[in-house]
Structures are given as C-alpha cells and as structure tokens.
Enzyme design. Sequence first.
Site, mmCIF file in Angstrom:
data_model
loop_
_atom_site.group_PDB
_atom_site.id
_atom_site.type_symbol
_atom_site.label_atom_id
_atom_site.label_comp_id
_atom_site.label_asym_id
_atom_site.label_seq_id
_atom_site.Cartn_x
_atom_site.Cartn_y
_atom_site.Cartn_z
ATOM 1 N N LYS A 83 23.772 40.669 54.491
ATOM 2 C CA LYS A 83 24.324 39.766 55.518
ATOM 3 C C LYS A 83 24.880 40.641 56.636
ATOM 4 O O LYS A 83 25.781 41.460 56.409
ATOM 5 C CB LYS A 83 25.417 38.913 54.870
ATOM 6 C CG LYS A 83 25.653 37.586 55.544
ATOM 7 C CD LYS A 83 26.599 36.745 54.693
ATOM 8 C CE LYS A 83 26.907 35.419 55.335
ATOM 9 N NZ LYS A 83 28.021 34.741 54.681
HETATM 10 O O1 G3P Z 1 30.010 32.263 54.499
HETATM 11 C C1 G3P Z 1 30.305 32.042 55.820
HETATM 12 C C2 G3P Z 1 30.903 30.706 56.187
HETATM 13 O O2 G3P Z 1 30.322 29.674 55.451
HETATM 14 C C3 G3P Z 1 32.395 30.679 56.262
HETATM 15 O O3 G3P Z 1 32.942 29.391 56.305
HETATM 16 O O4 G3P Z 1 34.878 27.873 56.162
HETATM 17 O O5 G3P Z 1 35.265 30.338 56.501
HETATM 18 O O6 G3P Z 1 34.345 28.952 58.337
HETATM 19 P P1 G3P Z 1 34.445 29.132 56.840
#
Ligand code: G3P
Length: 222
Positions: A83
């Site tokens: 990633k």
């Molecule tokens: O994995 C990346 C993403 O899904 C993060 O989500 O909730 O931290 O904005 P969030």
Amino acid sequence: MKIFLDTAIVEEIREAASWGILDGVTTNPSLAAQSGRSFKENILEICEIVDGPVSAETVGLTAAEIVSEARLVCSWHRHVVAKIPCISEGLKATRALKDDPNVRVNMTLVFSANQGLLAAKAGANFVSPFIGRLDDAGHDGMELIRDLVAIYDRYGFDAEIITASVRHPRHVVGAALAGSHIATIPFKVLQKMARHPLTDVGLARFLKDWEKVPDHDTILKG
Ligand code: G3P
C-alpha cells in the site's frame, strides 16, 4: 463487488472469513498500531486466514525507500499487496514496480479524481479513494467513486477501485451502486450490514410460534 475488511485485528478477520464473504483485507499504520502486535507477524497471520489480497503499507517518503519496502512486504507472502501513498514519489515507485511480478500496489490516500487517474496511469493494481474523510471535510465522497468508475471504464484502466474510509452501511450500498470493484469495510460496519431489526422481530415471533408445534422439541434434533 468484492468485500475486504479494513482492520488489522485477526479475531475480526477470522469471524468475517467464517461468514464466507471475505475477499481480502486492508491495513494501514494506524490499524497496525491498534493491533498492538509485530507488524510482520500480524500480516502473516492475516494472510493465512484470508485467501485474497492483504494490504501492508509502506512508510518511506522517497521512491527508492518505497520500492525497497514494497518489495520487502510482498516477499513475506503471496497475498501481500504494497500500500503506497499517492504522492509524486509514490507514483514514481509504482511505475518502477509495475513490471515486478512479485509486487502488487494499492495506491492509498486518494482524495481526487486526478490522483486516481495518475495512480491508474502509473500502474497501480488497486486504488483507494477515502470517502469518509472527504464527507468529514464537507465534500461528497461518493462522487469521487462515481468519477473514478467512469474514468477507468472509459479508458480501460485495469486498476480496481477499493472504496475506503467507509463509515456506515449506506457507504457500502453507494459504492456497490456506483460500480466500485471493492469496498473495504470496518468490522463494526460489516456487523451492521448483516442485521436488520425486522429480522430480529420476525425471528423472535417464529421461535415463539414454533413452541406451539406438537413435536417441536424433538423433530429437528436428528
Ligand atoms: O484503510 C484506510 C481507510 O479505510 C481509513 O479509514 O476511517 O481512518 O478514514 P478512516
């Protein structure tokens, strides 16, 4: 649409996998920190649970560092996908890794259609637009998914869109309707997707009525 779990907690991944609906897992440094475990040990355990892509994030800020970290994490297990953040050095690294058969790239932290276009052109296998964080900032995150689906379809890009930063079940329905290839979902949201209050009420009523069936206590016991 494929369903990935957005977590680094193995118990959650094991439970979702047991439902028979899990196609992959995404992690990030914040989720890795929440697991409280060694990064490699945790990623390897996840790879044994899920038969699909498992994203492990690089942290280098130069293309050379990113390429080296991506090659390293992908050497751990055939399920691992590197990633890589959507910055110019990340694009450079993605292009450099394009012809490496052992490395697949998930370009992350994508917040605009232009970033998604560049990520696909650089050769990313997966592209992760963060819709919840866009919603938080007063934008319409789902519009980005619709734009990327239209752009990739129109020009025949192979990159798969992973709708990320999912906060609630409506985000998942929106991603599916927009034609996202994948949604990566926190475990709490996945649990909500499986439930409906009318299912609970209906089940309680059926179980109560079942007790009135004369042979109810023996007939299904085998
Ligand atoms: O994995 C990346 C993403 O899904 C993060 O989500 O909730 O931290 O904005 P969030």
